[in-house]
Design an enzyme around this catalytic site. Structure first.
Site, mmCIF file in Angstrom:
data_model
loop_
_atom_site.group_PDB
_atom_site.id
_atom_site.type_symbol
_atom_site.label_atom_id
_atom_site.label_comp_id
_atom_site.label_asym_id
_atom_site.label_seq_id
_atom_site.Cartn_x
_atom_site.Cartn_y
_atom_site.Cartn_z
ATOM 1 N N GLY A 10 36.433 29.154 43.968
ATOM 2 C CA GLY A 10 37.201 30.170 44.674
ATOM 3 C C GLY A 10 36.383 30.831 45.766
ATOM 4 N N GLY A 14 37.491 36.488 49.626
ATOM 5 C CA GLY A 14 37.074 37.574 48.759
ATOM 6 C C GLY A 14 35.656 37.512 48.242
ATOM 7 N N GLY A 16 34.190 35.471 46.074
ATOM 8 C CA GLY A 16 33.566 34.149 46.060
ATOM 9 C C GLY A 16 32.980 33.781 47.405
ATOM 10 C CB SER A 144 38.898 41.598 34.835
ATOM 11 O OG SER A 144 39.511 42.839 35.098
ATOM 12 C CE1 TYR A 167 43.080 38.624 37.185
ATOM 13 C CE2 TYR A 167 42.879 40.723 36.038
ATOM 14 C CZ TYR A 167 42.385 39.800 36.937
ATOM 15 O OH TYR A 167 41.192 40.042 37.571
#
Length: 276
Positions: A10, A14, A16, A144, A167
């Site tokens: 990724g 952002g 990554g 997260s 998520y």
């Protein structure tokens, strides 16, 4: 860093991308991953130009397809004699403000569980031999602080779907997998740690879902790079960090029965298991 090879999933947007930019600037060999071939090529070109580092390679795969993840892992192993760091960063958010209905991956699994967790599980398992041959190596799971216990009677959330829950359970699964894998691999070969890099960084996913940011992107970059290449993290394994501080994850992450169930389920769903 000149002798360090790092794969960042990724890495076209952002966090990554920012992590990959820093690694390239520091002279590492950076393996970029993205699902859009043109965007991936453009990112690589920009990183080479701004860093003056031509050791930037690209690997394309849509993580909603485990077949594509396996093909990518094979390509990475075939083209690289060493892999010192794997940063499992690729993921999708809760779906807000659009797309809040339940979605499935190409393999028929709930999309967030598949992309955020199962894809990283398969990639890690497939690259584990390469990582161990490159010892000392590290696996970093970008998880997260938003976590939700997994209901093993409805992992795919077929009965009552909620995007935020989907998520959050996928992020807890990353941490649980990290804990279990770390127990199975000697830390002088591969360390495995997970982190919440920062809260609501100004990334595409955050801005689309929440419309505002809280922490800076730089804070997330620093926390991620510390786990990936920081000297003070040498030999440190089986930890969860909130930014740069060690923290406690959801209680389920410390339940050996739940972790074993997730480990067995992951192997069942993907056909991948640890070959020590």
């Amino acid at each position: 860093m000149a002798d360090t090879v790092v794969l960042v999933t990724g890495s076209t947007d952002g966090l990554g991308r920012a992590v990959a930019e820093r690694l390239a600037a520091d002279g590492a060999t950076v393996l970029l991953h993205g699902r859009d071939r043109e965007k991936l090529a453009s990112t690589a070109h920009q990183l080479r130009s701004t860093s003056g580092n031509d050791r930037v390679r690209t690997y394309q795969a849509n993580f909603s397809s485990l077949e594509q993840v396996r093909a990518m892992a094979h390509e990475v192993e075939a083209e690289n004699h060493r892999l010192h760091v794997l940063i499992n960063n690729a993921g999708v958010g809760s779906g807000k403000p659009a797309g809040t209905t339940r979605q499935e991956s190409d393999d028929g699994y709930e999309l967030r569980f598949a992309v955020n967790y199962l894809a990283g599980y398969v990639l890690t398992m497939r690259l584990l031999h390469l990582l161990r041959r490159s010892a000392p190596a590290r696996v970093v799971n970008v998880a997260s602080a938003g976590q939700y216990p997994i209901d093993f009677d409805d992992v795919m959330l077929e009965r009552q779907y909620d995007g935020a829950r989907a998520y959050r359970q996928s992020k807890l699964a990353q941490i649980m997998f990290g804990f279990d894998l770390a127990e199975r691999i000697p830390p002088d070969e591969v360390t495995v740690n997970s982190l919440h890099p920062a809260t609501f960084m100004p990334t595409k996913i955050v801005l689309e879902q929440h419309g505002h940011s809280v922490d800076s992107l730089e804070e997330g970059v620093k926390a991620t790079l510390r786990l990936a290449v920081g000297a003070d993290m040498e030999g440190v394994t089986r930890r969860y960090f909130n930014r740069q501080e060690e923290a406690r994850a959801d209680d389920q992450a410390y339940d050996p029965v739940s972790r074993r169930r997730l480990w067995e389920l992951s192997a069942q769903l993907t056909g991948e298991s640890l070959m020590v």
